[in-house]
Design a protein around this motif. Structure first.
Motif, mmCIF file in Angstrom:
data_model
loop_
_atom_site.group_PDB
_atom_site.id
_atom_site.type_symbol
_atom_site.label_atom_id
_atom_site.label_comp_id
_atom_site.label_asym_id
_atom_site.label_seq_id
_atom_site.Cartn_x
_atom_site.Cartn_y
_atom_site.Cartn_z
ATOM 1 N N ALA A 170 32.656 -107.593 85.861
ATOM 2 C CA ALA A 170 33.515 -108.418 84.997
ATOM 3 C C ALA A 170 33.562 -107.857 83.572
ATOM 4 O O ALA A 170 34.607 -107.877 82.923
ATOM 5 C CB ALA A 170 33.023 -109.857 84.986
ATOM 6 N N ASP A 171 32.441 -107.354 83.078
ATOM 7 C CA ASP A 171 32.416 -106.764 81.738
ATOM 8 C C ASP A 171 33.249 -105.491 81.682
ATOM 9 O O ASP A 171 33.876 -105.193 80.669
ATOM 10 C CB ASP A 171 30.979 -106.465 81.314
ATOM 11 N N ILE A 172 33.249 -104.735 82.754
ATOM 12 C CA ILE A 172 34.034 -103.506 82.800
ATOM 13 C C ILE A 172 35.523 -103.833 82.752
ATOM 14 O O ILE A 172 36.290 -103.215 82.017
ATOM 15 C CB ILE A 172 33.684 -102.683 84.063
ATOM 16 N N ILE A 173 35.939 -104.822 83.509
ATOM 17 C CA ILE A 173 37.355 -105.205 83.562
ATOM 18 C C ILE A 173 37.827 -105.747 82.206
ATOM 19 O O ILE A 173 38.980 -105.575 81.831
ATOM 20 C CB ILE A 173 37.599 -106.259 84.677
ATOM 21 N N LYS A 174 36.937 -106.390 81.464
ATOM 22 C CA LYS A 174 37.307 -106.992 80.182
ATOM 23 C C LYS A 174 37.322 -105.991 79.024
ATOM 24 O O LYS A 174 37.585 -106.360 77.894
ATOM 25 C CB LYS A 174 36.347 -108.131 79.843
ATOM 26 N N ALA A 175 37.017 -104.735 79.305
ATOM 27 C CA ALA A 175 37.009 -103.708 78.253
ATOM 28 C C ALA A 175 38.423 -103.553 77.679
ATOM 29 O O ALA A 175 39.421 -103.812 78.367
ATOM 30 C CB ALA A 175 36.516 -102.380 78.825
ATOM 31 N N PRO A 176 38.526 -103.118 76.428
ATOM 32 C CA PRO A 176 39.855 -102.945 75.818
ATOM 33 C C PRO A 176 40.705 -101.924 76.577
ATOM 34 O O PRO A 176 40.199 -100.991 77.191
ATOM 35 C CB PRO A 176 39.543 -102.438 74.415
ATOM 36 N N LEU A 177 41.992 -102.119 76.510
ATOM 37 C CA LEU A 177 42.944 -101.255 77.211
ATOM 38 C C LEU A 177 42.825 -99.801 76.744
ATOM 39 O O LEU A 177 43.008 -98.889 77.549
ATOM 40 C CB LEU A 177 44.364 -101.789 76.983
ATOM 41 N N LYS A 178 42.508 -99.589 75.484
ATOM 42 C CA LYS A 178 42.380 -98.229 74.947
ATOM 43 C C LYS A 178 41.305 -97.438 75.707
ATOM 44 O O LYS A 178 41.452 -96.240 75.923
ATOM 45 C CB LYS A 178 42.030 -98.266 73.462
ATOM 46 N N ILE A 179 40.229 -98.105 76.081
ATOM 47 C CA ILE A 179 39.160 -97.424 76.811
ATOM 48 C C ILE A 179 39.653 -96.972 78.183
ATOM 49 O O ILE A 179 39.364 -95.854 78.622
ATOM 50 C CB ILE A 179 37.920 -98.339 76.929
ATOM 51 N N PHE A 180 40.413 -97.819 78.852
ATOM 52 C CA PHE A 180 40.932 -97.447 80.168
ATOM 53 C C PHE A 180 41.943 -96.304 80.067
ATOM 54 O O PHE A 180 41.997 -95.433 80.920
ATOM 55 C CB PHE A 180 41.550 -98.646 80.878
ATOM 56 N N ILE A 181 42.729 -96.308 79.023
ATOM 57 C CA ILE A 181 43.684 -95.214 78.828
ATOM 58 C C ILE A 181 42.930 -93.903 78.573
ATOM 59 O O ILE A 181 43.287 -92.862 79.127
ATOM 60 C CB ILE A 181 44.661 -95.551 77.684
ATOM 61 N N CYS A 182 41.878 -93.972 77.765
ATOM 62 C CA CYS A 182 41.065 -92.772 77.521
ATOM 63 C C CYS A 182 40.392 -92.284 78.797
ATOM 64 O O CYS A 182 40.357 -91.076 79.072
ATOM 65 C CB CYS A 182 40.000 -93.064 76.458
ATOM 66 N N LEU A 183 39.866 -93.214 79.601
ATOM 67 C CA LEU A 183 39.258 -92.840 80.885
ATOM 68 C C LEU A 183 40.293 -92.197 81.803
ATOM 69 O O LEU A 183 40.003 -91.205 82.478
ATOM 70 C CB LEU A 183 38.661 -94.067 81.576
ATOM 71 N N PHE A 184 41.485 -92.774 81.825
ATOM 72 C CA PHE A 184 42.560 -92.245 82.665
ATOM 73 C C PHE A 184 42.903 -90.809 82.256
ATOM 74 O O PHE A 184 43.015 -89.915 83.087
ATOM 75 C CB PHE A 184 43.774 -93.175 82.557
ATOM 76 N N ILE A 185 43.035 -90.573 80.965
ATOM 77 C CA ILE A 185 43.378 -89.228 80.474
ATOM 78 C C ILE A 185 42.237 -88.244 80.747
ATOM 79 O O ILE A 185 42.462 -87.135 81.235
ATOM 80 C CB ILE A 185 43.742 -89.279 78.973
ATOM 81 N N ALA A 186 41.007 -88.659 80.434
ATOM 82 C CA ALA A 186 39.863 -87.755 80.613
ATOM 83 C C ALA A 186 39.651 -87.392 82.076
ATOM 84 O O ALA A 186 39.475 -86.211 82.415
ATOM 85 C CB ALA A 186 38.605 -88.401 80.036
ATOM 86 N N THR A 187 39.676 -88.370 82.970
ATOM 87 C CA THR A 187 39.479 -88.061 84.391
ATOM 88 C C THR A 187 40.656 -87.289 84.950
ATOM 89 O O THR A 187 40.476 -86.437 85.821
ATOM 90 C CB THR A 187 39.235 -89.343 85.204
ATOM 91 N N GLY A 188 41.848 -87.551 84.450
ATOM 92 C CA GLY A 188 43.020 -86.788 84.877
ATOM 93 C C GLY A 188 42.912 -85.330 84.488
ATOM 94 O O GLY A 188 43.268 -84.432 85.261
ATOM 95 N N ILE A 189 42.409 -85.076 83.277
ATOM 96 C CA ILE A 189 42.217 -83.689 82.842
ATOM 97 C C ILE A 189 41.192 -82.991 83.728
ATOM 98 O O ILE A 189 41.403 -81.859 84.172
ATOM 99 C CB ILE A 189 41.808 -83.649 81.344
ATOM 100 N N VAL A 190 40.072 -83.676 84.001
ATOM 101 C CA VAL A 190 39.033 -83.065 84.841
ATOM 102 C C VAL A 190 39.576 -82.789 86.239
ATOM 103 O O VAL A 190 39.317 -81.730 86.824
ATOM 104 C CB VAL A 190 37.779 -83.964 84.898
ATOM 105 N N LEU A 191 40.327 -83.719 86.797
ATOM 106 C CA LEU A 191 40.834 -83.541 88.167
ATOM 107 C C LEU A 191 41.923 -82.477 88.270
ATOM 108 O O LEU A 191 41.951 -81.701 89.220
ATOM 109 C CB LEU A 191 41.391 -84.865 88.693
ATOM 110 N N PHE A 192 42.825 -82.451 87.317
ATOM 111 C CA PHE A 192 44.010 -81.602 87.443
ATOM 112 C C PHE A 192 43.964 -80.338 86.581
ATOM 113 O O PHE A 192 44.969 -79.653 86.460
ATOM 114 C CB PHE A 192 45.267 -82.415 87.119
ATOM 115 N N LEU A 193 42.822 -80.040 86.003
ATOM 116 C CA LEU A 193 42.655 -78.827 85.220
ATOM 117 C C LEU A 193 42.759 -77.616 86.153
ATOM 118 O O LEU A 193 42.145 -77.600 87.219
ATOM 119 C CB LEU A 193 41.282 -78.850 84.538
ATOM 120 N N PRO A 194 43.560 -76.615 85.794
ATOM 121 C CA PRO A 194 43.656 -75.427 86.650
ATOM 122 C C PRO A 194 42.281 -74.767 86.824
ATOM 123 O O PRO A 194 41.423 -74.828 85.949
ATOM 124 C CB PRO A 194 44.610 -74.512 85.900
ATOM 125 N N ASP A 195 42.086 -74.146 87.975
ATOM 126 C CA ASP A 195 40.784 -73.563 88.316
ATOM 127 C C ASP A 195 40.324 -72.524 87.304
ATOM 128 O O ASP A 195 39.126 -72.453 86.992
ATOM 129 C CB ASP A 195 40.822 -72.946 89.719
#
Length: 188
Positions: free
Chosen positions: A8-33
């Motif tokens: 519940a605490d994770i879900i209540k985190a500010p939207l900015k944190i989720f956007i940062c997580l989305f960008i950071a994990t997206g970079i790690v996943l889709f970074l060229p080899d």
């Protein structure tokens, strides 16, 4: 080290944190080899790819839903205000004599601002119709039994009265009528 993670605490985190997580994990996943190799992230991505993908999908979903919700809320307020202003012009034309007298008295002032009784129902009604508004948020009140507060005529009302002589005359007649009634009551 003991981490207490509450979903519940994770879900209540500010939207900015989720956007940062989305960008950071997206970079790690889709970074060229070739870039991932230079950053020494290939082993990390291979070892924790499943968890990174889960975080990516969850943060993406929460970011999209939160963004849509914020956009909807902001536009809802704008729609309500726009609808109220649309109806306010009609309401301005349908005012009873007492409310029309208040509007005309404010219109006569140089800056279209005057002190009005805070607990008067007509004043509150005019405020709810977006015809008048409080000129300030803080104001000293000396008489607590009959507090007064500075109210101003909304700019659209001033321009409407400037451009519509018939409406202005109607409010002036209502003001004279109310003033006459008030003066005749105060004599007795």
């Amino acid at each position: 080290m003991n981490f207490n993670v509450n979903f519940a605490d994770i879900i209540k985190a500010p939207l900015k944190i989720f956007i940062c997580l989305f960008i950071a994990t997206g970079i790690v996943l889709f970074l060229p080899d070739n870039l991932a190799t230079k950053m020494y992230m290939v082993d990390f991505r291979n070892k924790y790819g499943f968890v990174i993908s889960l975080v990516f999908i969850c943060s993406f979903t929460i970011s999209v839903v939160g963004g849509i919700s914020a956009f909807w809320s902001k536009n809802k307020e704008k729609r309500i205000t726009k609808k109220a202003l649309k109806n306010a012009k009609e309401n301005l034309k349908k005012l009873d004599d007492y409310k029309a007298a208040i509007v005309y008295e404010l219109y006569k002032e140089d800056n279209h601002t005057s002190e009005l009784p805070l607990n008067d129902g007509a004043v509150r009604w005019l405020e709810q119709l977006f015809i008048i508004g409080k000129a300030t948020n803080n104001y000293p009140v000396w008489d607590l039994t009959n507090p007064v507060f500075p109210y101003m005529l909304q700019p659209w009302v001033v321009s409407e009265l400037d451009n519509n002589e018939g409406l202005r005359n109607k409010l002036k007649i209502a003001n004279e009528k109310v003033t006459l009634e008030y003066s005749s009551r105060s004599r007795y």
